[in-house]
Motif scaffolding. Structure first.
Motif, PDB file in Angstrom:
ATOM      1  N   GLY A  40      55.640   2.131 -20.054  1.00 23.69           N
ATOM      2  CA  GLY A  40      57.044   2.412 -19.771  1.00 23.69           C
ATOM      3  C   GLY A  40      57.563   1.695 -18.545  1.00 23.69           C
ATOM      4  O   GLY A  40      57.082   0.624 -18.166  1.00 23.69           O
ATOM      5  N   ARG A  41      58.560   2.302 -17.904  1.00 19.45           N
ATOM      6  CA  ARG A  41      59.276   1.674 -16.804  1.00 19.45           C
ATOM      7  C   ARG A  41      58.575   1.909 -15.466  1.00 19.45           C
ATOM      8  O   ARG A  41      57.789   2.836 -15.315  1.00 19.45           O
ATOM      9  N   THR A  42      58.924   1.072 -14.491  1.00 14.19           N
ATOM     10  CA  THR A  42      58.543   1.311 -13.106  1.00 14.19           C
ATOM     11  C   THR A  42      59.811   1.473 -12.285  1.00 14.19           C
ATOM     12  O   THR A  42      60.921   1.406 -12.815  1.00 14.19           O
ATOM     13  N   LYS A  43      59.662   1.626 -10.972  1.00 14.43           N
ATOM     14  CA  LYS A  43      60.835   1.764 -10.108  1.00 14.43           C
ATOM     15  C   LYS A  43      61.624   0.463  -9.999  1.00 14.43           C
ATOM     16  O   LYS A  43      62.777   0.475  -9.573  1.00 14.43           O
ATOM     17  N   LEU A  44      61.017  -0.649 -10.363  1.00 13.91           N
ATOM     18  CA  LEU A  44      61.720  -1.932 -10.390  1.00 13.91           C
ATOM     19  C   LEU A  44      62.354  -2.106 -11.766  1.00 13.91           C
ATOM     20  O   LEU A  44      61.679  -1.969 -12.795  1.00 13.91           O
ATOM     21  N   GLY A  45      63.626  -2.402 -11.776  1.00 13.21           N
ATOM     22  CA  GLY A  45      64.417  -2.325 -13.005  1.00 13.21           C
ATOM     23  C   GLY A  45      63.919  -3.136 -14.180  1.00 13.21           C
ATOM     24  O   GLY A  45      64.166  -2.766 -15.335  1.00 13.21           O
TER      25      GLY A  45
END
Length: 434
Positions: A376-381
Motif C-alpha cells: 500500500g501507501r507510505t507517507k510520501l505521496g
C-alpha cells in the motif's frame, strides 16, 4: 503515469504486469542481469493458502528457546549485535498471542485466497506454463502434539474459506502413496485441495517476457542506491549501471518491491519497515525412482519443510525448501542445514531423489514479525510498498501485484486486507510505513 517498479522478483514482476494492464508506462529496475534471480529463484514452489499459520504463534517462544542451541533447527535465531534484529524479535514476541495469531491468519488467508484465484485467471489468460500441479497440498505430521496443535488453525482457515480438512494417517497415505514408508510414524494430516504448486522462477520469467512484449521496460544490471525526495514526494531514483555509470530515473509513482532490502532503501526517507531477512534453504535434485517420489505437494510442519515435484520436458525434479535462519544479510550456505534437509528427505522418501546431484540454494525472505506483508501507501505521496511477504511471496504474488497496481491507479483493491496507508489498514501496520 510513469510507474517505476524497484525490484524484479515475483512481487516486482506481478506489480509491473498489472500496472501495464491498467495503462501505465512501466519501468522495472534490478541489480541482477535477469529477473527473479534472488529470493524468487529456487523457493519451495507452493501456492499454499493453507500455510497461513504464522511463525509467530502461541507455541513459538518455547520452540525458539529449544532450538537456540541446534544448528539444524527449523528456526535458527542467531543473536547478533544488530538493533534491527532485536527490535524485530520483540515485535515477533508481541505477535505470539492467541488474538494476534487469529487476526494474522485472517489477513494471510484473505490475501492468499484472492491471490490464488488471480494466479489461476492469469494462467488461463496468458497460457503460462511453469510445471504447475493442481493436486492440492497435504500437511503431514509425525508428531501427535504437532498434529493436535494444527486442528484449531485448520478450523479457523475453514471458517475463512480455505478448506483445509483434517484427515487420518491412512487417508493421507491413500492420497499420497509415497508416504507409506513412514505410515507407522504418521499421526495424521490436513489436506487443501485448492492449493497448488509450480516453479516460481519459471513463472516469473515467463510473465516478465510477456510484460516486456507488452511494453514494460526492464533495466537489469542497475543497482539502486537511493530514492530522492522533493516536496513530500519521490522525485527520482539513483542507480548505477553494470559499467558503474551513475543515472537518475524519474517517475510519477514508485513501487518498492525489493524484498529484504526494502527497509534499507526506505530508512533514509524516515520510513521504518518491520522487515528482517529470514534466510531460507532449498534443495533441488533429479527424481531417481519415480515410484517412490511424491506426486502431491507436501508440507512437513514439524521440520518446517515443503516438498514440490517440478516436471518439465527438461526433466523431473524434487524441490525441498524451508527452515529460517535470522542472521542478517548473510547468504552463505550452511552445510549443516543443507545436509539436515537431505537427511529428512531420505528418512521420508528413501531412494526417491538422486542426492548425489543435489543442488543447494539459500535466499533472503523478507519477514515481518506477523507474517503479514506490507502492501500500500507510505507517507510520501507517490511511494508505494509491495514487500515483506516472508515465506509466502509465491502464494501472495499475483494478488499483491494486482492490488498495488489498483492502489497506485487510485482504485480500491478487490480484497479485504489491511493495506498500509489506507483507512482499512491496521494502525500498527500503517505506523510502520509512516
Amino acid at each position: 503515469m510513469r510507474a517505476i517498479v524497484l525490484g524484479s522478483g515475483l512481487l516486482g514482476i506481478t506489480s509491473a504486469h498489472y500496472l501495464q494492464q491498467l495503462g501505465h508506462e512501466v519501468t522495472v529496475i534490478d541489480r541482477q542481469p535477469t529477473p527473479a534471480a534472488e529470493t524468487s529463484f529456487a523457493n519451495g514452489g507452493q501456492i499454499s493458502v493453507s500455510h497461513a499459520e504464522p511463525w509467530a504463534n502461541p507455541s513459538a517462544p518455547l520452540k525458539v528457546l529449544q532450538w537456540l542451541a541446534r544448528e539444524d533447527a527449523p528456526l535458527l535465531f542467531r543473536i547478533r549485535a544488530d538493533l534491527r534484529q532485536w527490535l524485530w524479535g520483540l515485535q515477533f514476541l508481541r505477535e505470539c498471542t492467541p488474538a494476534r495469531t487469529r487476526h494474522n491468519i485472517e489477513q494471510i488467508v484473505s490475501l492468499g485466497t484472492y491471490s490464488r484465484e488471480t494466479l489461476q485467471q492469469l494462467r488461463a489468460e496468458l497460457g503460462l506454463e511453469y510445471a504447475q500441479r493442481t493436486q492440492g497440498i497435504l500437511h503431514f505430521y509425525t508428531s501427535q502434539k504437532e498434529f493436535d496443535g494444527a486442528e484449531a488453525p485448520a478450523r479457523q482457515m475453514r471458517e475463512l474459506g480455505c478448506d483445509r480438512r483434517v484427515i487420518s494417517a491412512d487417508e493421507a497415505v491413500s492420497m499420497e502413496p509415497a508416504l507409506a514408508h513412514i505410515r507407522p510414524q504418521l499421526a495424521g494430516a490436513t489436506f487443501t485441495a485448492e492449493d497448488e504448486s509450480g516453479d516460481a522462477n519459471q513463472f516469473a520469467r515467463a510473465l516478465a517476457r510477456r510484460a516486456a512484449e507488452a511494453g514494460v521496460q526492464f533495466r537489469m544490471g542497475h543497482t539502486i542506491t537511493a530514492l530522492r525526495e522533493a516536496g513530500g514526494r519521490i522525485d527520482h531514483v539513483e542507480v548505477t549501471d553494470a559499467e558503474g555509470r551513475f543515472q537518475r530515473i524519474q517517475g510519477d509513482a514508485f513501487v518498492l518491491a525489493m524484498g529484504s532490502f526494502s527497509p534499507l532503501l526506505a530508512a533514509p526517507l524516515g520510513i521504518r519497515l518491520p522487515i528482517y531477512p529470514a534466510k531460507g534453504y532449498s534443495v533441488t535434485m533429479p527424481v531417481l525412482d519415480a515410484a517412490r517420489a511424491h506426486q502431491v505437494s507436501l508440507t512437513d510442519d514439524e521440520f518446517k519443510l515443503v516438498f514440490s515435484r517440478l516436471t518439465t520436458p527438461e526433466g523431473d525434479r524434487l524441490r525441498i525448501a524451508g527452515t529460517a535462519e535470522l542472521n542478517g544479510y548473510d547468504r552463505n550456505l550452511n552445510r549443516v542445514r543443507c545436509e539436515a534437509i537431505v537427511r529428512r528427505v531420505e528418512q521420508l522418501f528413501p531412494g526417491a531423489g538422486d542426492t548425489s546431484q543435489a543442488q543447494f540454494w539459500a535466499g533472503l525472505r523478507p519477514a515481518t514479525p506477523s507474517n503479514v506483508p506490507l502492501i500500500g501507501r507510505t507517507k510520501l505521496g507517490n511511494l508505494f510498498l509491495n514487500t515483506g511477504h516472508g515465506t509466502l511471496g509465491w502464494t501472495h504474488a499475483c494478488g499483491s501485484g494486482k492490488s498495488i497496481a489498483r492502489i497506485v491507479s487510485g482504485l480500491s483493491p478487490e480484497v479485504d486486507f489491511a493495506f498500509t496507508g489506507m483507512q482499512s489498514a491496521l494502525p500498527r501496520i500503517a505506523a510502520a510505513a509512516a
